[in-house]
Write a protein that holds these residues in place. Structure first.
Motif, PDB file in Angstrom:
ATOM      1  N   LYS A   1       0.714  -1.440  -0.028  1.00  0.00           N
ATOM      2  CA  LYS A   1      -0.201   0.282  -0.139  1.00  0.00           C
ATOM      3  C   LYS A   1       0.386   1.868   0.218  1.00  0.00           C
ATOM      4  O   LYS A   1       1.397   1.605   1.028  1.00  0.00           O
ATOM      5  N   TYR A   2       0.539   2.408  -1.090  1.00  0.00           N
ATOM      6  CA  TYR A   2       0.986   3.543  -0.885  1.00  0.00           C
ATOM      7  C   TYR A   2       2.233   3.170  -1.334  1.00  0.00           C
ATOM      8  O   TYR A   2       3.178   4.460  -1.184  1.00  0.00           O
TER       9      TYR A   2
ATOM     10  N   LYS B   1      -0.333   1.860  -7.237  1.00  0.00           N
ATOM     11  CA  LYS B   1      -0.765   2.905  -7.970  1.00  0.00           C
ATOM     12  C   LYS B   1      -0.201   2.541  -9.845  1.00  0.00           C
ATOM     13  O   LYS B   1      -2.262   2.920 -10.195  1.00  0.00           O
TER      14      LYS B   1
ATOM     15  N   ASP C   1      -9.537   2.577   1.221  1.00  0.00           N
ATOM     16  CA  ASP C   1      -8.950   3.021   0.233  1.00  0.00           C
ATOM     17  C   ASP C   1      -9.421   3.768  -0.622  1.00  0.00           C
ATOM     18  O   ASP C   1      -8.623   4.687  -1.246  1.00  0.00           O
TER      19      ASP C   1
ATOM     20  N   ARG D   1      -9.062   7.639  -1.377  1.00  0.00           N
ATOM     21  CA  ARG D   1      -7.281   8.052  -1.595  1.00  0.00           C
ATOM     22  C   ARG D   1      -7.310   7.846  -3.322  1.00  0.00           C
ATOM     23  O   ARG D   1      -6.432   7.833  -3.846  1.00  0.00           O
TER      24      ARG D   1
ATOM     25  N   ASP E   1      -8.750  10.127  -5.574  1.00  0.00           N
ATOM     26  CA  ASP E   1      -7.789  11.110  -5.996  1.00  0.00           C
ATOM     27  C   ASP E   1      -6.743  11.174  -6.296  1.00  0.00           C
ATOM     28  O   ASP E   1      -6.075  11.253  -6.956  1.00  0.00           O
ATOM     29  N   ILE E   2      -5.777   9.766  -6.339  1.00  0.00           N
ATOM     30  CA  ILE E   2      -5.075   9.066  -6.943  1.00  0.00           C
ATOM     31  C   ILE E   2      -5.735   9.594  -8.561  1.00  0.00           C
ATOM     32  O   ILE E   2      -5.256  10.070  -9.990  1.00  0.00           O
TER      33      ILE E   2
END
Length: 226
Positions: free
Chosen positions: A119-120, A125, A153, A156, A159-160
């Motif tokens: 994650k992250y 991504k 998630d 998030r 937003d990505i």
């Protein structure tokens, strides 16, 4: 049901390479890693009560069995078909045991650690963007397909993806940019129910391990008397 149709139903693609997140020219090591990465998220240890996760886990085993066999992979690459009669994808095969022969030391904690390391990251991504394009912005499919995704998630992810759309990196699909409030609420309610059920089952399992004596099964006892 044939493997290709099963993959289409479970993973929204009949392309075996896409199922495990690799390209057609992936090396054996990359195919193995792809299988490992995807299978961790649906492993029975992670969500033992999730029947669909178990079916996905079994299907992933079959996908890897095909792509890790040089002859079967060559046939699939050339003709786009899978030999359903092959012993390697036998319906009665124990796919949990098959997985353990390759990753014998993996535990539930390893799976949880994998989630933390995934994650992250840029890898997450890129997977998110790929799934977005494949699903044409369908947030339900995105949340079902991205590794380790939870309800927390979603904001998030949005937003990505919106940032990538604004930057011209992704297509602005209407299903994403104008998703109905009803669909959002339905998805949130469904995932909350799944999360609550998972938490409850893990609690019961932990209590059983802590307070209950493990008794031998009847079948085991019979074998011992023979």
């Amino acid at each position: 049901m044939g493997l290709l149709k099963q993959c289409q139903e479970l993973f929204k693609t009949s392309n075996l390479y896409e199922v495990i997140g690799v390209t057609k020219d992936a090396s054996e090591a990359e195919v193995r890693r792809g299988y490992y990465k995807i299978s961790l998220t649906v492993h029975p240890d992670r969500a033992p009560e999730d029947e669909q996760a178990t079916v996905k886990f079994q299907a992933l085993g079959k996908v890897y069995a095909v792509l890790s066999d040089k002859d079967q992979r060559a046939i699939y690459d050339e003709q786009g078909i899978v030999d359903e009669e092959s012993d390697s994808i036998d319906q009665n095969r124990n796919w949990e045991e098959y997985w353990r022969t390759m990753f014998p030391k993996i535990t539930l904690q390893d799976i949880l650690d994998f989630e933390k390391s995934y994650k992250y990251t840029d890898e997450e991504k890129q997977d998110l963007k790929r799934v977005y394009e494949e699903s044409q912005g369908d947030m339900n499919k995105i949340m079902e397909s991205v590794l380790c995704a939870t309800q927390e998630d979603e904001g998030r992810f949005r937003d990505i993806l919106q940032g990538a759309i604004d930057a011209g990196e992704l297509t602005a699909y209407k299903g994403f940019t104008h998703e109905s409030a009803t669909k959002k609420k339905s998805r949130k309610r469904k995932r909350k129910q799944q999360a609550n059920q998972t938490e409850f089952n893990y609690l019961i399992a932990n209590l059983e391990d802590k307070y209950c004596k493990k008794m031998p099964r009847a079948s085991t006892a019979k074998k011992g008397k023979k």
